[in-house]
Design an enzyme around this catalytic site. Structure first.
Site, PDB file in Angstrom:
ATOM      1  N   ASP A 110      -4.347  -8.944 -11.206  1.00 50.63           N
ATOM      2  CA  ASP A 110      -3.940  -7.544 -11.095  1.00 50.63           C
ATOM      3  C   ASP A 110      -2.427  -7.508 -11.332  1.00 50.63           C
ATOM      4  O   ASP A 110      -1.650  -8.005 -10.515  1.00 50.63           O
ATOM      5  CB  ASP A 110      -4.306  -7.025  -9.698  1.00 50.63           C
ATOM      6  N   ARG A 120     -18.205   8.200 -24.856  1.00 50.07           N
ATOM      7  CA  ARG A 120     -18.238   7.163 -23.806  1.00 50.07           C
ATOM      8  C   ARG A 120     -18.055   5.795 -24.466  1.00 50.07           C
ATOM      9  O   ARG A 120     -17.326   4.939 -23.981  1.00 50.07           O
ATOM     10  CB  ARG A 120     -19.548   7.224 -23.007  1.00 50.07           C
TER      11      ARG A 120
HETATM   12  C1  LIG Z   1      -3.354   1.532  -6.805  1.00 51.46           C
HETATM   13  C2  LIG Z   1      -3.773   0.136  -7.026  1.00 51.46           C
HETATM   14  C3  LIG Z   1      -5.078  -0.189  -7.419  1.00 51.46           C
HETATM   15  C4  LIG Z   1      -6.161   0.853  -7.559  1.00 51.46           C
HETATM   16  O1  LIG Z   1      -5.915   1.698  -8.617  1.00 51.46           O
HETATM   17  P1  LIG Z   1      -6.373   3.259  -8.693  1.00 51.46           P
HETATM   18  O2  LIG Z   1      -5.820   3.696  -9.988  1.00 51.46           O
HETATM   19  O3  LIG Z   1      -5.784   3.937  -7.505  1.00 51.46           O
HETATM   20  O4  LIG Z   1      -7.862   3.257  -8.646  1.00 51.46           O
HETATM   21  C5  LIG Z   1      -5.367  -1.521  -7.670  1.00 51.46           C
HETATM   22  N1  LIG Z   1      -4.433  -2.489  -7.529  1.00 51.46           N
HETATM   23  C6  LIG Z   1      -3.181  -2.212  -7.148  1.00 51.46           C
HETATM   24  C7  LIG Z   1      -2.187  -3.317  -7.027  1.00 51.46           C
HETATM   25  C8  LIG Z   1      -2.790  -0.906  -6.873  1.00 51.46           C
HETATM   26  O5  LIG Z   1      -1.542  -0.637  -6.480  1.00 51.46           O
END
Ligand SMILES: *Cc1c(COP(=O)(O)O)cnc(C)c1O
Length: 379
Positions: free
Chosen positions: A170, A46
């Site tokens: 993101d 972990r």
């Molecule tokens: C899919 C997605 C997420 C979440 O990710 P997971 O791997 O499904 O948990 C977050 N941000 C964006 C822009 C996404 O497309």
């Protein structure tokens, strides 16, 4: 090293013990100690695992950060980042971030006392107006989903610096191949590696990169404490996916540009959303801050019934949520990924019933266009 070379040679490659050119999958939970506290850098998986460490070094390298972290999903990655904050803190968040991001902030972190205000982050005045004395960070996603709205990362980063806030980006849609938020002033980059980084619809994973070593220490503490880590098999799959990221992103981009042109030239489509089109409102910002426009396109076919007929008639586009893999996918956001958003709110955001989102794959683009042509003509 240039990006395509770093994709192949970045991070930790091979195995010094055997000469294997790929990183072994270290299926071990624990590590032998020569004496109490005397070990080779690993104590428990972990806390650290060599396969995961190779992936973490690779993503840190690609994003131009000092430290990377791999998690069991994009949501585990984002949630762990949010655990940097305390009860009573506040974050400003893009109003069309990923649905799961919205859900975890409003349904989980809100309950724990972390407040969030959602604003259109393209509008700097709106971001500024949402900042309170308790604000600790701004969270943006660019381009956004499904309308591909483009936020100026450097401009928001300047605002964050003025107010002493962290900027969290993101970068799932662009990937480090096209866009490097840390170089534009962001502090933390988050990825759903489930999408383009993995690239083959076979792994769910999340990644985080930071550029400040002290922040890196805090995140490693949280990663180890909360424990949402990525397993070694999945870490291996992600490394394998990332090695071809450049080839795939170039192919997605070329195909998406051709499909967007095809859609924009048709008379029976109300709107086409693709940052690579010069008519897209975010085109200039996208061009300035990224090296490409990505492989995601949304378009409005007029109404929900027609959208439904189109997705039923396509043969090469698979009707599915998710994005960013080699195969082309199609979805109706209002009824799938964004169904949990109330209809009035969807209308405000511009997510109409006739909106179709496609993730353009790496197939021969002539086949993709023929398929869309017959589906649109018949619908
Ligand atoms: C899919 C997605 C997420 C979440 O990710 P997971 O791997 O499904 O948990 C977050 N941000 C964006 C822009 C996404 O497309």
């Amino acid at each position: 090293m240039r990006m395509k070379t770093r994709l192949v040679h970045g991070g930790i490659t091979g195995d010094p013990h055997t000469g294997a050119v790929t990183v072994p999958v270290y299926l071990t939970s624990t590590y032998k100690q020569e004496g109490v506290g005397h070990h080779k850098g690993y104590e428990y998986s972990r806390t650290g695992n060599p396969t995961r460490a190779a992936l973490e070094a690779l993503i840190a390298d690609l994003e131009g950060g000092v430290r990377g972290f791999a998690f069991a999903s994009g949501m585990a990655a984002f949630s762990t980042v949010m655990m940097l904050f305390n009860q009573g803190d506040h974050v400003v968040v893009g109003d069309d971030v990923y649905g799961g991001t919205y859900r975890v902030l409003t349904k989980v972190f809100a309950r724990l006392g972390l407040d969030a205000t959602f604003v259109d982050t393209r509008d700097l005045d709106a971001v500024r107006a949402a900042i309170r004395p308790s604000t600790k960070a701004v969270v943006i996603e660019t381009p956004s989903n499904p309308l591909l709205k483009v936020t100026d990362i450097a401009a928001v980063a300047r605002l964050c610096r003025e107010h002493g806030l962290l900027l969290i980006v993101d970068n799932t849609f662009m990937t480090p191949y096209w866009q490097n938020p840390l170089a534009l002033g962001a502090d933390i980059v988050v990825h759903s590696a489930t999408k383009y980084l993995g690239g083959h619809s076979d792994v769910v994973a999340g990644l985080v990169v930071v550029k400040d070593p002290e922040l890196g220490e805090r995140l490693h503490f949280l990663q180890n404490s909360v424990g949402g880590v990525l397993g070694p098999h999945d870490a291996y799959l992600l490394i394998r996916g990332i090695r071809t990221l450049g080839l795939r992103m170039e192919a997605h981009e070329a195909n998406a540009a051709a499909v967007a042109r095809f859609l924009a030239e048709r008379g029976d489509i109300r709107a086409v959303y693709y940052p690579g089109l010069s008519t897209h409102p975010g085109h200039d910002v996208a061009k300035r801050q990224a090296r490409g426009f990505g492989g995601m396109i949304s378009f409005d076919v007029g109404d929900g019934a027609r959208a439904e007929r189109v997705v039923r008639r396509v043969r090469l586009f698979t009707l599915a949520e998710s994005l960013g893999a080699v195969e082309s996918l199609i979805s109706i956001p209002a009824r799938m990924t964004h169904a949990s958003i109330p209809p009035e709110r969807r209308a405000e955001l511009g997510i109409t019933d006739g909106l179709i989102r496609i993730s353009v794959g790496v197939e021969d683009v002539a086949d993709l266009i023929e398929d869309l042509e017959q589906a649109l003509a018949g619908a």
